[in-house]
Design an enzyme around this catalytic site. Structure first.
Site, PDB file in Angstrom:
ATOM      1  N   HIS A 139      24.995  17.481  15.561  1.00  0.00           N
ATOM      2  CA  HIS A 139      25.614  17.531  16.559  1.00  0.00           C
ATOM      3  C   HIS A 139      25.448  18.733  17.371  1.00  0.00           C
ATOM      4  O   HIS A 139      25.436  18.693  18.327  1.00  0.00           O
ATOM      5  CB  HIS A 139      27.202  17.312  16.124  1.00  0.00           C
ATOM      6  CG  HIS A 139      27.451  15.856  16.092  1.00  0.00           C
ATOM      7  ND1 HIS A 139      27.779  15.344  14.738  1.00  0.00           N
ATOM      8  CD2 HIS A 139      27.552  14.768  16.786  1.00  0.00           C
ATOM      9  CE1 HIS A 139      27.962  14.275  14.957  1.00  0.00           C
ATOM     10  NE2 HIS A 139      27.791  13.693  15.862  1.00  0.00           N
ATOM     11  N   GLU A 193      25.761   1.745  15.063  1.00  0.00           N
ATOM     12  CA  GLU A 193      25.256   2.990  14.459  1.00  0.00           C
ATOM     13  C   GLU A 193      24.802   2.700  13.017  1.00  0.00           C
ATOM     14  O   GLU A 193      24.713   3.304  12.245  1.00  0.00           O
ATOM     15  CB  GLU A 193      26.383   4.129  14.646  1.00  0.00           C
ATOM     16  CG  GLU A 193      26.711   4.282  15.868  1.00  0.00           C
ATOM     17  CD  GLU A 193      27.598   5.467  16.188  1.00  0.00           C
ATOM     18  OE1 GLU A 193      26.931   6.547  16.301  1.00  0.00           O
ATOM     19  OE2 GLU A 193      28.697   5.195  16.110  1.00  0.00           O
ATOM     20  N   CYS A 204      21.794   5.076  23.272  1.00  0.00           N
ATOM     21  CA  CYS A 204      22.400   6.443  23.608  1.00  0.00           C
ATOM     22  C   CYS A 204      22.505   7.622  22.369  1.00  0.00           C
ATOM     23  O   CYS A 204      22.622   8.570  22.699  1.00  0.00           O
ATOM     24  CB  CYS A 204      23.976   6.343  24.063  1.00  0.00           C
ATOM     25  SG  CYS A 204      25.008   5.927  22.679  1.00  0.00           S
TER      26      CYS A 204
HETATM   27  C1  PEP Z   1      24.655   8.386  17.572  1.00  0.00           C
HETATM   28  O1  PEP Z   1      24.892   8.374  16.552  1.00  0.00           O
HETATM   29  O2  PEP Z   1      23.240   8.175  17.856  1.00  0.00           O
HETATM   30  C2  PEP Z   1      25.460   8.963  18.931  1.00  0.00           C
HETATM   31  C3  PEP Z   1      24.938   8.834  20.064  1.00  0.00           C
HETATM   32  O3  PEP Z   1      26.775   9.372  18.417  1.00  0.00           O
HETATM   33  P1  PEP Z   1      26.950  10.786  18.193  1.00  0.00           P
HETATM   34  O4  PEP Z   1      25.516  11.412  18.092  1.00  0.00           O
HETATM   35  O5  PEP Z   1      28.040  11.419  18.854  1.00  0.00           O
HETATM   36  O6  PEP Z   1      27.364  10.570  16.455  1.00  0.00           O
HETATM   37 MG    MG Z   2      27.238   8.394  16.198  1.00  0.00          MG
END
Ligand code: PEP
Ligand code: MG
Length: 784
Positions: free
Chosen positions: A437, A676, A746
């Site tokens: 993150h 996911e 995304c």
């Molecule tokens: C992902 O897991 O690809 C996503 C877009 O969500 P995050 O990165 O916020 O977990």
């Molecule tokens: Mg995610």
């Protein structure tokens, strides 16, 4: 000829030792230099003087450096970093004894021995004395004074038993069913429990000291043998490993993507390419802001102890996430501080005050040690102490001390989210991977970043010039002019490319075969929403709403959330906004939703699971979303959906929120889910009746498909890019979705120019990427 360098706190002592050694060479030539004392009378060592002495002693055959104690070793290591890589590769830092080692080394060097042989001779310098006095390297295990077994061992680690070796000793001692104790036989210290890091470190054990180990209990014999072995070598490995050459000073240890040659003066190191762009600037660090501890009375022993437990859990989670040996030592320190603080809480002190006192007492023990290196470990106690204290009182995270390239072990999502691109040219992290993150947030903020570069980067001094390329992962520390010029040229080329893309940013992205693709932005604040709109984003494909929930002691209420969602919708000015419901848990903890410790937090109560477990917080968020959906085109997206049952429960709660906030369903509202978890991709057809859209979170989908934690630097090669297995899951998903449910991506691969054609070929028709990357991704679509 192999050169010798003598590093010593005292200049007269070094000179006398050299005179003695030269005497033994019987007139044969010897290349020996001294780097000792700050001047004739002042004790100390100086890295620059050592570096110059090495250069003077080196005629191409290499140099063996002998040091006295403590900071001499650290200065010699720093000197290595200052040397040109080709010279550094010829230098051996030898842990042999200064006088005896120097004599042995001088005789060997004068007779033409190579640097390895000279170093080996120096290391064995005590052999004659030992055999004369009947001492062996590791004495036999004997019956101890307490009736149990005991052993004596000489410590060979150049830093003695400082934090990391001490942590290994403590870890070993704790793994046996035995009560193990240690003492420093050289200084004649008292016995301390080997299970306590602070107690072991305060024995002041230096290289060459003898440590005595004793134990009682069922596994006493095994414990003594193992702890003695680890204490002796610092690693449990053979002493042959104690020789360190310049080559070991290279940056980077990130698995397959780890660093290559030394980075000094050239772009030799490559780590995780996390956020594209070239950054050049002085190394800067985060500095803690003073923590304000309110003077309020104890709420009672039990509530205060529970408060401490929560803060310790949060700290342990953070430390475990970073997973570097230095933080393993911090984890052990927590265990030492915990009982002290708990006792003080029992005496009616509130948790923060009790914790502060415990930290001050143990840090003072370190402060009192004679060795400067061990004294420096007090900083570790205070650092981990502050980390807990911040959780106890809800104090903000550290802030940046200067402008430049930020160097840190890792960043929490909350820290990364507040980085100021006008002050931070780039980010260089020891830990993490491109889908962690922290990495995503640097990309979102358009800050070039390289992650997973290994703990060595933490040793780079503030102010040292750093050049990095967040697109390739290259790093240069104190680059030579030619290297710097190459980085500058690359920066100029990237600027030109991005300007060309920006000039077409607001045009739609259409493939060469005429397929229109919506290119949206992933945003985590109103400010980012404005940046995304300015960069031509066709929509907000992902609003990470957790930014509203992190770093606070209570959830934001409906009004506060509504105001922010409205502002984001306003920034997108009629374009669709996809609000993802709270995606917290594991590496994105929210302090007011305490979670019990989990062995595998990424496989735990996170994402939609966490929201469903806290229906009041979830209902308030859905209410705010329902209200804004009456004013703007909104998509609601649920994170980390695993089963159809979860999606139905979430939809039911949304329907309730819609019913509470007015009559009827907003015409423009769409409800979808993130894909996911492999289970969701594999069963996509079962979700189709309940989803208006699917959006693939490749960061998590990759992590769960390849069993490779996204923040783990060692697994970066598994968690980066579009893996064929993930591509197949996306194919399956698109086939199940058919014409009924549009599929978006995304996750971070949506911005990977190599992956874009493959995603579009599968049937993906929407991509959502960091705001700064929207124009470039549109160009990639146009080229497909
Ligand atoms: C992902 O897991 O690809 C996503 C877009 O969500 P995050 O990165 O916020 O977990
Ligand atoms: Mg995610």
């Amino acid at each position: 000829m192999t050169g010798l360098v003598v590093v010593c706190h005292s200049r007269p002592l070094a000179r006398a030792a050299v005179a003695l050694a030269t005497e033994m060479t019987r007139g044969r030539p010897l290349q020996v230099e001294i780097a000792a004392g700050l001047d004739e009378d002042t004790y100390g060592t100086d890295a620059v003087a050592i570096m110059e002495a090495v250069v003077a002693a080196d005629d191409g055959d290499g140099v063996v450096v002998l040091m006295d104690l403590g900071s001499a070793v650290l200065s010699a290591e720093t000197a290595l970093e200052l040397l040109d890589p080709d010279v550094r590769d010829r230098v051996v830092l030898c842990p042999g004894p200064l006088v005896e080692g120097l004599v042995a080394a001088a005789v060997a060097a004068a007779s033409g021995a190579g640097r390895s042989e000279v170093a080996a001779e120096a290391l064995a310098g005590l052999a004659g004395k030992e055999s004369h006095l009947g001492v062996t390297e590791q004495d036999q295990i004997t019956e101890g004074t307490q009736g149990g077994p005991s052993a004596k061992v000489r410590v060979t680690d150049p830093h003695g038993l400082h934090a990391r070796p001490a942590a290994r000793v403590v870890g070993e001692a704790r793994s046996f069913d035995a009560r193990v104790e240690l003492r420093n036989a050289t200084t004649g210290s008292g016995w301390v429990p080997a299970s306590s890091l602070s107690k072991v470190a305060t024995l002041g054990v230096l290289q060459g000291h003898e440590v005595e180990v004793r134990a009682s209990g069922a596994q006493a014999q095994e414990a003594v043998a193992r702890v003695a072995a680890v204490a002796g070598s610092g690693s449990g490995l053979s002493t042959g490993r104690a020789l360190s050459t310049g080559a070991s000073q290279d940056l980077g240890s990130a698995g397959e993507n780890g660093a290559g040659g030394g980075p000094q003066g050239r772009a030799g190191a490559v780590a995780g390419a996390a956020s594209p762009g070239v950054a050049i600037g002085p190394a800067a660090r985060l500095r803690a802001v003073p923590i304000d501890v309110p003077d309020v009375p104890s709420l009672g022993v039990e509530p205060e102890r529970q408060r401490l437990d929560r803060a310790l859990d949060q700290t342990r989670r953070e430390l475990t996430r970073i997973s570097d040996p230095i933080f393993d030592a911090h984890l052990l320190l927590l265990d030492d501080l915990d009982p002290e603080a708990r006792t003080l809480i029992g005496q009616a002190h509130p948790a923060p005050q009790a914790w502060q006192q415990a930290v001050a007492a143990i840090a003072a023990d370190f402060d009192a040690l004679p060795d400067p290196y061990l004294r420096g470990r007090a900083a570790d106690v205070r650092a981990v102490g502050d980390q807990v204290l911040r959780f106890l009182v809800g104090a903000p995270a550290p802030t940046l001390a200067g402008d430049g390239v930020l160097i840190a072990a890792d960043l929490t999502p909350a820290e990364a989210a507040t980085l100021d691109p006008t002050r931070i040219a780039g980010v260089l992290l020891a830990a993490g991977s491109p889908t962690s993150h922290a990495a995503i947030l640097t990309r979102t903020r358009g800050i070039p970043a390289v992650v997973g570069a290994g703990p060595q980067v933490l040793d780079i001094r503030d102010g040292t010039l750093i050049a990095l390329d967040g697109g390739s992962g290259e790093i240069a520390v104190a680059p030579a002019d030619a290297v710097l010029d190459a980085f500058r040229a690359r920066a100029a080329e990237q600027r030109a490319r991005s300007q060309a893309a920006r000039s077409r940013a607001i045009e739609p992205a259409v493939t060469t075969t005429g397929v229109p693709i919506a290119v949206g932005a992933n945003v985590g604040s109103v400010e980012e929403a404005r940046a995304a709109a300015a960069n031509g984003a066709d929509l907000a494909g992902l609003v990470r709403t957790e930014f509203l929930f992190q770093d606070r002691t209570a959830a934001p209420d409906v009004d506060e959330q509504l105001a922010v969602y409205r502002a984001i919708a306003a920034a997108f000015d009629g374009r669709r906004v996809t609000l993802r419901t709270l995606d917290a848990g594991s590496d994105k903890p929210v302090p007011f939703l305490p979670a019990p410790p989990e062995a595998n937090p990424f496989l735990g109560v996170r994402g939609l699971r966490l929201s469903l477990a806290h229906p009041t917080v979830f209902a308030a968020q859905l209410q705010a979303i329902a209200l804004v959906a009456r004013e703007a085109p909104i998509s609601v997206m649920f994170p980390m959906v695993t089963t159809v049952g979860e999606l139905r429960r979430a939809r039911m709660m949304l329907d309730e929120a819609l019913a509470r906030t007015g009559s009827g369903r907003p015409a423009d509202l769409r409800v979808g889910m993130m894909v996911e978890v492999p289970a969701a991709a594999l069963r996509a057809a079962d979700f189709v009746p309940y989803a208006d859209f699917f959006s693939v979170g490749t960061n998590d989908l990759t992590q769960y498909t390849l069993a490779a934690e996204r923040g783990n630097a060692a697994l970066m090669s598994l968690s980066t890019g579009l893996d064929p297995s993930v591509a197949q899951l996306i194919d399956l998903l698109c086939r199940a979705a058919g014409d009924r449910v549009p599929v978006a991506v995304c996750g971070e691969v949506a911005a990977d120019e190599q992956a874009v054609p493959r995603l579009l070929a599968s049937g993906v028709r929407q991509l959502s990427v960091a705001p700064a990357l929207v124009p470039l991704v549109k160009q990639a679509v146009r080229a497909t």
